[in-house]
Design an enzyme around this catalytic site. Sequence first.
Site, PDB file in Angstrom:
ATOM      1  N   GLY A  87       0.819  -1.204   0.000  1.00 29.11           N
ATOM      2  CA  GLY A  87       0.000   0.000   0.000  1.00 29.11           C
ATOM      3  C   GLY A  87       0.857   1.260   0.000  1.00 29.11           C
ATOM      4  N   LEU A  88       0.330   2.303   0.630  1.00 29.69           N
ATOM      5  CA  LEU A  88       1.002   3.605   0.694  1.00 29.69           C
ATOM      6  C   LEU A  88       1.299   4.165  -0.686  1.00 29.69           C
ATOM      7  CD1 LEU A  88       3.518   2.969   3.641  1.00 29.69           C
ATOM      8  CD2 LEU A  88       1.275   4.065   3.735  1.00 29.69           C
ATOM      9  N   CYS A  89       0.334   3.990  -1.609  1.00 29.23           N
ATOM     10  CA  CYS A  89       0.506   4.548  -2.959  1.00 29.23           C
ATOM     11  C   CYS A  89      -0.775   5.262  -3.385  1.00 29.23           C
ATOM     12  CB  CYS A  89       0.894   3.460  -3.949  1.00 29.23           C
ATOM     13  SG  CYS A  89      -0.106   1.967  -3.897  1.00 29.23           S
ATOM     14  N   GLY A  90      -1.391   5.954  -2.440  1.00 28.71           N
ATOM     15  CA  GLY A  90      -2.573   6.748  -2.759  1.00 28.71           C
ATOM     16  C   GLY A  90      -3.757   5.882  -3.178  1.00 28.71           C
ATOM     17  N   PHE A  92      -4.082   4.296  -5.953  1.00 28.20           N
ATOM     18  CA  PHE A  92      -3.650   3.413  -7.041  1.00 28.20           C
ATOM     19  C   PHE A  92      -4.434   2.104  -7.058  1.00 28.20           C
ATOM     20  CE2 PHE A  92      -0.916  -0.111  -8.409  1.00 28.20           C
ATOM     21  CZ  PHE A  92      -0.596   0.287  -9.696  1.00 28.20           C
TER      22      PHE A  92
END
Length: 294
Positions: A87-90, A92
Amino acid sequence: MASLKEVRNRIVSVNSTQQITKAMKMVAAAKLRRAQDNIMQMRPYAQKLGEMLSTVSAGSESSSDSPLKTVRPVEKVLLVVVTSDRGLCGAFNTNVIKATLQLIEQKYAQQALRGNVEIFAIGKKGAESLSRRGFTVHTAYADLFGRLNFVAVKQAAEEIMKDFSEGRYDAVDLIYNEFKNVATQIIHADPYLPIRSEDKSMRARKTEVNYIFEPTEEEILSELIPKSLKIQLYRSVLESNASEQGARMTAMDKATENAQELLKELKLVYNRTRQAAITTEILEIVGGAEALKN
């Protein structure tokens, strides 16, 4: 009002988080450069291979004999969903999941009601999210990004083609993010199998030229069609990989900026709390001195 210790602990925590987001942004930027180079090199090859297949099959009757071009009534559907492993990709991964659910609702609603829509997950986030929604998810290649290369993607494509040729699925669609730039990813939901034939006008224009085939048309097409499908899937995975790194870089940049703003506010609160504590102590000292004097 929070105590000085609480505010100080929050400042330390936010500062640590900011350092992490800065580091993650730098890592994503380094990965993005490599991923962007890979997809920029792949696009011309994939485009030219598609044109070659289109040119060869335009005037060929033998191409219609390929099991990968067999059009059947759509009863069972396989959706190849390309997301990320982390995760941690907005938004996406969320956008891909939304596009998948929207495709099912608009195109395969009846098949979904009968439980005939299955998911071929490339990326752990898509596998986890869609399995929670009750779909049958094939996770053999869910961790493909951990070993991203053409050999691994080729194996996945061969498995999909084999299942379609044997009639296990009547339609296969591909959902992924196409890389445009660091801040922009374009969702694609494209038919993958069966291979669509061109319209008659396009076929007529291409059959005006006579070609000499060496070896035979059948041999050329038997090689080109599977190779084109493998390259198409590999390109989609590379597009998604570049999009993921761009999305993560943007998300971490925003997180770093937000942390900086929060630090400013916390430092202001800390100074105000400290001033209030000093003022209270002074008042207590003055009050105690006046009491002793009286």
